[in-house]
Design an enzyme around this catalytic site. Structure first.
Site, PDB file in Angstrom:
ATOM      1  N   VAL A   1       0.803  -1.216   0.000  1.00 10.08           N
ATOM      2  CA  VAL A   1       0.000   0.000   0.000  1.00 10.08           C
ATOM      3  C   VAL A   1       0.841   1.273   0.000  1.00 10.08           C
ATOM      4  O   VAL A   1       0.324   2.350  -0.319  1.00 10.08           O
ATOM      5  CB  VAL A   1      -0.961   0.000   1.210  1.00 10.08           C
ATOM      6  N   TYR A   2       2.124   1.188   0.326  1.00 10.77           N
ATOM      7  CA  TYR A   2       2.953   2.388   0.374  1.00 10.77           C
ATOM      8  C   TYR A   2       3.097   2.976  -1.030  1.00 10.77           C
ATOM      9  O   TYR A   2       3.707   2.385  -1.914  1.00 10.77           O
ATOM     10  CB  TYR A   2       4.330   2.089   0.954  1.00 10.77           C
ATOM     11  N   SER A   3       2.517   4.145  -1.201  1.00 12.29           N
ATOM     12  CA  SER A   3       2.507   4.832  -2.502  1.00 12.29           C
ATOM     13  C   SER A   3       2.002   3.917  -3.610  1.00 12.29           C
ATOM     14  O   SER A   3       2.518   3.920  -4.734  1.00 12.29           O
ATOM     15  CB  SER A   3       3.904   5.375  -2.846  1.00 12.29           C
ATOM     16  N   ALA A   4       0.967   3.129  -3.269  1.00 12.85           N
ATOM     17  CA  ALA A   4       0.288   2.265  -4.250  1.00 12.85           C
ATOM     18  C   ALA A   4       1.268   1.375  -5.017  1.00 12.85           C
ATOM     19  O   ALA A   4       1.173   1.236  -6.238  1.00 12.85           O
ATOM     20  CB  ALA A   4      -0.539   3.105  -5.219  1.00 12.85           C
TER      21      ALA A   4
END
Length: 343
Positions: free
Chosen positions: A54-57
């Site tokens: 999920v970090y920066s998609a």
């Protein structure tokens, strides 16, 4: 750098873990800068890197993967799944359907054929834990994952996970990743004792409490434009969040403790987390090389009993200063219909 065993997994990891949440649009999109931080961390003896889909998609995983090209096997690489990856309601959570796809997606972005530590980012209260652990165990047996862990689980769910794994023949959960800092000591009350009881490692996140313990935020002063408080907007990072006045008051006392110990506040805060016997590794999340260099020294610091006693006098063991720092709350506390018998 000192290595510590990750629970009873047999794997040894550095006492500082490079967190890659700031790699990508949430922090820095400069690949060269991010790669330089990975290089500097490895040169300093760090062998442990933590990221999440999920970090920066997904950008963080992609950056980490590129930066590790040619030396992947020298690093214990951890990532996580659970949070939404798009609008599709099934591209999130702890279902077998999503875990299998999420793992393949992470492997592709990371440019690797195995993940050393695959973690459930949060507890999925609407999915049977047997379902989640069964899927993760299959990934381990398929060779795509080496070990499994959890992040920000309540103590009762950690215990349930151990029992489910034992009773259903699943792979054991090897570690938990809770928030922990001088201002957020709730893990000492139940998470750490539970991890110790079951031989699990503890990888702690937000040791600087989202920026509060960097020393750059003071009462009456505005946050700089590039600070996390400014970039993250409202929520627990905001300077006027619940408990902020108490934190401002405590910072003065912590400045004195750090000065008497011959340390800066950042080093004191990081060394504090490493002083707890349950902690395997502390995640540092620098956004620049300068921030990384300022944090590496904490690995060589051992706080004296007197310094730890003074910190205990300011913030009691097991106590969280702010309710805004609670990373997990049961659904029943957020949804009133779950607390009331229907009329």
């Amino acid at each position: 750098m000192e290595m510590r065993y990750l629970g009873r997994s047999g794997v040894q990891v550095s006492k500082l873990c490079l967190g890659a949440m700031s790699f990508g649009t949430i922090g820095s999109t400069d690949y060269d800068q991010c790669a330089a931080m990975v290089d500097a961390a490895l040169d300093a003896g760090i062998n442990f890197i933590d990221t999440a889909d999920v970090y920066s998609a997904g950008q963080s995983e992609e950056i980490v993967g590129r930066a590790l090209a040619g030396r992947r096997d020298d690093v214990v690489l951890a990532t996580k799944f659970f949070n939404p990856m798009g609008k599709d309601r099934n591209k999130r959570g702890g279902s077998r359907r999503w875990i299998m796809q999420a793992c393949e997606d992470s492997l592709r972005r990371l440019g690797t054929d195995y993940i050393d530590l695959y973690q459930v980012h949060r507890l999925d209260e609407q999915t049977d834990l047997d379902e989640t652990l069964g899927a993760l165990s299959d990934l381990v047996r398929a060779g795509k994952v080496r070990a499994i862990g959890t992040s920000t689980f309540p103590a009762e769910a950690i215990v349930e996970g151990q029992w489910v794994s034992r009773d259903r023949g699943h792979v054991a959960v090897r570690c938990e990743q809770p928030p922990y800092s001088i201002f957020v000591r709730g893990a000492e009350r139940d998470i750490f004792p539970t991890c110790q009881k079951y031989g699990m490692g503890a990888i702690v996140w937000s040791p600087l409490n989202g920026g509060w313990l960097t020393g750059k935020y003071r009462r009456g002063e505005s946050a700089t434009a590039d600070s996390r408080f400014s970039r993250m907007g409202r929520g627990s990072w905001k300077l006027d969040s619940p408990g902020s006045e108490t934190k401002y008051d405590l910072l003065d006392g912590l400045d004195g403790i750090a000065a008497d110990a011959g340390l800066d506040l950042v080093t004191l805060a990081l060394a504090f987390t490493l002083a707890h016997p349950a902690v395997t590794s502390t995640i540092i999340g620098p956004r620049t090389i300068a921030q990384l260099q300022s944090q590496l020294g904490a690995a060589d610091v051992r706080l004296s009993p007197e310094t730890l006693d003074r910190i205990d006098e300011l913030v009691a063991p097991g106590h969280n200063i702010s309710s805004a720092d609670l990373a997990f709350e049961p659904r029943a506390l957020r949804k009133k219909e779950l607390r009331r018998i229907p009329a």
